[in-house]
Design a protein around this motif. Structure first.
Motif, short mmCIF file in Angstrom:
data_model
loop_
_atom_site.label_atom_id
_atom_site.label_comp_id
_atom_site.label_asym_id
_atom_site.label_seq_id
_atom_site.Cartn_x
_atom_site.Cartn_y
_atom_site.Cartn_z
N ASP A 266 0.82 -1.21 0.00
CA ASP A 266 0.00 0.00 0.00
C ASP A 266 0.85 1.26 0.00
O ASP A 266 0.33 2.37 0.17
N PRO A 268 2.83 4.09 -1.92
CA PRO A 268 2.78 4.58 -3.30
C PRO A 268 4.11 5.09 -3.85
O PRO A 268 4.15 5.62 -4.96
N ARG A 285 -1.75 5.70 -6.54
CA ARG A 285 -1.86 6.34 -5.22
C ARG A 285 -2.15 5.35 -4.10
O ARG A 285 -1.85 5.61 -2.94
N SER A 286 -2.74 4.22 -4.45
CA SER A 286 -3.10 3.24 -3.42
C SER A 286 -1.99 2.23 -3.15
O SER A 286 -2.13 1.40 -2.25
#
Length: 480
Positions: A266, A268, A285-286
């Motif tokens: 997670d 980025p 972004r995740s």
């Protein structure tokens, strides 16, 4: 008798001669001398900028020390190296003859690589904070699966023509783990059809090579699990599940003859590194998703080797969990542009001074330069609390407003203040862009320097650099 000496020149009456002292004082007050003094002042201001650079480095070292403290309690950079099937054996042989006859026994260790290895898992990253400093720390859940083939017949060949004695019941599966203190669950070697064997601490017959790699926060370590002769002689399928903490980065060794690695996270901002880069990767972004495939030939080592050390310690692949902005490094780089930054500001003030009816003392130039040096100190102080981008806006805004108001009021010109507001705003904007574009910093900087010099040349073209204020002589024959 009256003195009738002619005091005329071909261009008309000669100008009255000034005393030498007056001419010297006029020269000292000339724009040329002031320009040189401003240049010297720019170089003198490098001294406080060096002290600021030392302060930045000291704070950067402090941040690294805190990061190491966090890593010691949570877990450092992790390296997963293995699994390997390790089988100790001895060779007994004789040397000499007669009275020199001697029986020698040599301990040797055979290491068999998995025929196939698959490493997959998820790495959950969070920023661990201590005081005002942070460190990307993670919890990794990894699954190591694969197959060991039956050992080749020539795996235990004598070197000296002696007798081989294989310690079949001492065979172990070894997994190197950089920081075993960060393991968060029990680890077992799951064998297809024969149950699970719990791992024990240590590398068994192997040892890890000690080095001074800065990314490693602890000594070499690992785990091992015994495997019965009936299992390893025929080959077996295995599965190992790991749950461990770490920080900064995670590395995996391509231990299999064919190795496939898949990592999801997670975080980025990954930085892929090591001996092999991922074949596929997706970053948003995740988080990110990356996959590696390392075939047998690319790894460059045989299927079986004899060694007392953990293999592949210099052929790791991995990912770093990069912080978006390392502002200590960014501020340190920006200080390299301090001399140009200060010189451009002084040039703008000098041009405004020459075009106004007021004079700007060299001490006032020094105060303007010190305000620009303090900008770096403010940037460092605020960045540690609110982040680099907002800190830059605060520090640059404060320095720009202070200098623009000071210059405008000193030159008794609102226009001069507005010009300096625009000039300083542009300089700070360009400096911010330079720090974001490392690859083009030299190109952008050289173009800006050329443009600034060209503007200065043409704007100062009509300045009387000598300060004498003499008009150009009229050509001969002009009307009187």
């Amino acid at each position: 008798m009256t003195d009738t000496t002619d005091t005329h020149t071909p261009y008309g009456p000669a100008a009255p001669q000034q005393p030498a002292t007056t001419r010297f004082m006029t020269f000292l007050g000339s724009p040329a001398v002031k320009f040189v003094l401003i240049g010297l002042l720019s170089f003198l201001l490098l001294v406080p900028s060096i002290f600021v650079w030392v302060l930045v480095e000291e704070r950067a070292h402090r941040a690294k020390d805190v990061a190491r403290e966090i890593a010691r309690s949570w877990g450092g950079t992790q390296e997963i190296n293995g699994p390997y099937l390790v089988i100790p054996f001895t060779e007994t042989y004789t040397t000499g003859s007669g009275e020199d006859f001697e029986t020698m026994t040599v301990r040797r260790t055979a290491v068999l690589f998995p025929e196939r290895l698959t490493v997959g898992g998820y790495v959950a990253v969070e920023e661990r904070k201590k005081s005002i400093f942070t460190l990307p720390a993670y919890n990794a859940r990894l699954d190591l699966g694969g197959t060991f083939a039956a050992p080749p017949e020539d795996m235990f060949e004598p070197r000296h023509g002696g007798t081989i004695d294989v310690a079949a019941d001492k065979a172990v599966v070894v997994v190197g783990i950089r920081d075993v203190r960060a393991l968060k669950s029990e680890v077992a070697l799951a064998l297809a059809g024969t149950g699970a064997v719990p791992f024990e601490p240590g590398l068994g017959p192997l040892a890890a090579k000690l080095d001074h790699n800065p990314r490693r926060s602890s000594g070499p370590s690992g785990i091992n699990a015994g495997v019965s002769p009936t299992v390893w002689r025929n080959g077996f399928t295995f599965d190992v599940k790991l749950q461990l903490n770490g920080s900064t980065a995670i590395y995996v060794a391509p231990a299999g003859q064919t190795t496939k690695v898949s990592v999801q996270s997670d975080w980025p901002h990954p930085g892929f590194t090591g001996a092999f880069l991922p074949e596929t990767r997706t970053i948003n972004r995740s988080g990110f998703d990356a996959a590696w495939t390392i075939p047998y030939l690319a790894r460059g080592i045989p299927k079986v080797m004899e060694t007392n050390h953990l293999p592949l310690q210099d052929k790791l692949l991995g990912v770093k969990f990069v912080e978006p902005v390392n502002f200590y490094q960014t501020i340190s780089r920006s200080l390299k542009y301090a001399i140009g930054f200060i010189s451009l500001t002084f040039l703008a003030v000098f041009v405004l001074e020459m075009r106004s009816g007021w004079r700007f003392h060299w001490i006032q130039y020094a105060l303007v330069g010190l305000a620009l040096i303090i900008f770096y100190v403010m940037l460092l102080a605020f960045a540690e609390h609110v982040g680099y981008a907002l800190a830059y806006l605060i520090a640059a805004g404060a320095a720009t407003l202070l200098n623009a108001i000071y210059i405008g009021t000193s030159l008794k010109s609102r226009l001069a203040g507005l010009v300096m507001l625009a000039v300083l705003g542009s300089i700070f904007g360009v400096l911010f862009a330079l720090m974001q574009e490392q690859d083009y910093a030299l190109l952008i900087g050289s173009v800006i320097a050329f443009v600034a010099l060209a503007i200065t040349m043409f704007v100062t073209q009509r300045i009387d650099w000598t300060g004498q204020g003499r008009p150009d002589p009229e050509p001969a024959g002009a009307a009187v």
